[in-house]
Design an enzyme around this catalytic site. Structure first.
Site, PDB file in Angstrom:
ATOM      1  N   ASP A 105       2.510   8.365  -1.188  1.00  0.00           N
ATOM      2  CA  ASP A 105       1.342   7.471  -1.666  1.00  0.00           C
ATOM      3  C   ASP A 105       1.096   7.689  -2.910  1.00  0.00           C
ATOM      4  O   ASP A 105       1.776   6.933  -3.842  1.00  0.00           O
ATOM      5  CB  ASP A 105       0.095   7.967  -0.686  1.00  0.00           C
ATOM      6  CG  ASP A 105      -0.957   7.065  -0.892  1.00  0.00           C
ATOM      7  OD1 ASP A 105      -0.896   5.891  -1.044  1.00  0.00           O
ATOM      8  OD2 ASP A 105      -2.207   7.711  -1.185  1.00  0.00           O
ATOM      9  N   ASP A 161      -2.387  10.422  10.819  1.00  0.00           N
ATOM     10  CA  ASP A 161      -3.509  10.375  11.563  1.00  0.00           C
ATOM     11  C   ASP A 161      -4.629   9.544  10.541  1.00  0.00           C
ATOM     12  O   ASP A 161      -4.312   9.439   9.218  1.00  0.00           O
ATOM     13  CB  ASP A 161      -4.041  11.750  11.645  1.00  0.00           C
ATOM     14  CG  ASP A 161      -4.613  12.531  10.163  1.00  0.00           C
ATOM     15  OD1 ASP A 161      -3.398  12.560   9.192  1.00  0.00           O
ATOM     16  OD2 ASP A 161      -5.569  12.799  10.078  1.00  0.00           O
TER      17      ASP A 161
HETATM   18  P1  IMP Z   1      -0.029  11.540  -1.980  1.00  0.00           P
HETATM   19  O1  IMP Z   1      -0.066  12.946  -2.345  1.00  0.00           O
HETATM   20  O2  IMP Z   1      -1.003  10.916  -2.224  1.00  0.00           O
HETATM   21  O3  IMP Z   1       1.533  11.200  -2.243  1.00  0.00           O
HETATM   22  O4  IMP Z   1      -0.378  11.685  -0.224  1.00  0.00           O
HETATM   23  C1  IMP Z   1       0.527  11.901   0.672  1.00  0.00           C
HETATM   24  C2  IMP Z   1      -0.055  12.268   2.011  1.00  0.00           C
HETATM   25  O5  IMP Z   1      -1.458  11.332   2.067  1.00  0.00           O
HETATM   26  C3  IMP Z   1       0.527  11.943   3.169  1.00  0.00           C
HETATM   27  O6  IMP Z   1       1.564  12.914   3.599  1.00  0.00           O
HETATM   28  C4  IMP Z   1      -0.209  11.657   4.181  1.00  0.00           C
HETATM   29  O7  IMP Z   1      -0.827  12.823   4.916  1.00  0.00           O
HETATM   30  C5  IMP Z   1      -1.504  11.140   3.444  1.00  0.00           C
HETATM   31  N1  IMP Z   1      -1.645   9.664   3.527  1.00  0.00           N
HETATM   32  C6  IMP Z   1      -0.999   8.954   2.517  1.00  0.00           C
HETATM   33  N2  IMP Z   1      -1.342   7.633   2.743  1.00  0.00           N
HETATM   34  C7  IMP Z   1      -1.901   7.480   4.392  1.00  0.00           C
HETATM   35  C8  IMP Z   1      -2.118   6.588   5.346  1.00  0.00           C
HETATM   36  O8  IMP Z   1      -2.149   5.346   5.185  1.00  0.00           O
HETATM   37  N3  IMP Z   1      -2.642   6.957   6.476  1.00  0.00           N
HETATM   38  C9  IMP Z   1      -2.744   8.429   6.695  1.00  0.00           C
HETATM   39  N4  IMP Z   1      -2.498   9.313   5.784  1.00  0.00           N
HETATM   40  C10 IMP Z   1      -2.026   9.031   4.553  1.00  0.00           C
END
Ligand code: IMP
Ligand code: MG
Length: 181
Positions: A105, A161
């Protein structure tokens, strides 16, 4: 706690996921041909279904290990601050490591985890993410292999989740909140 009612609209079917994993596994087998040092590292908890299906498509020697990093908590926003909640059981120095993530994300989780694992001197360090939301990225990171690029929607299912719910859905769906009446 989720208070507002929502429904889940299917975005990627179980069949489409299975077909994509078969194709990804073929690429991974090629990339790691000849190694007996592969360690597949699942990031808990969101990758547990993906890693289970992926390793069963890899007919080669693999070890499986897990690492848990803190992320959203129960909210829909990334915290930016990443902590390691559960570390690997095994050593990865000199090994070929494939990190398995559910979604990239903002990219903060993956870049933090990769930085940590790099410091342990693996022979090779690659990543695979089932889903990628490129429009949300706030870091330079990109997974070596990606299952599906998706738009900026909050998704659940296939291990992923919303406040600990819906991990057991066999497909990926997007959360749609219902209007309060
Ligand atoms: P980042 O550190 O922002 O890249 O977030 C990554 C983590 O956020 C992922 O491993 C997910 O656990 C969570 N995440 C990101 N997008 C979603 C979503 O649409 N639904 C559920 N969990 C999400
Ligand atoms: Mg996660």
């Amino acid at each position: 706690m989720v208070t507002q009612p929502y429904v889940i609209d299917e975005m990627i079917s179980a069949k489409a996921i299975a077909a994509r994993i078969e194709a990804l596994a073929a690429e991974i087998k090629k990339a790691y041909a000849g190694t007996d040092k592969l360690v597949v590292v699942g990031l808990l908890r969101g990758s547990f279904v993906f890693i289970a299906d992926l390793v069963r498509e890899l007919d080669m020697n693999v070890e499986v290990d897990f690492l848990e990093a803190s992320s959203y908590g129960d909210s829909m926003e990334s915290s930016r601050e990443v902590r390691i909640l559960k570390d690997l059981r095994g050593e990865i120095g000199g090994r070929d490591v494939l990190v398995v993530e559910d979604i990239v994300d903002t990219g903060f989780t993956l870049s933090h985890v990769l930085q940590l694992l790099k410091s342990r001197n693996p022979r090779k360090l690659e990543t695979i993410a089932l889903l990628d939301k490129p429009s949300r990225r706030e870091t330079e990171i990109r997974a070596t292999w990606t299952g599906f690029e998706i738009p900026d929607e909050f998704v659940v299912g296939y291990g992923i989740d919303f406040a600990q719910r819906n991990r057991n859905l066999p497909y990926i769906g997007k959360v749609r909140f219902l209007e309060e009446s």
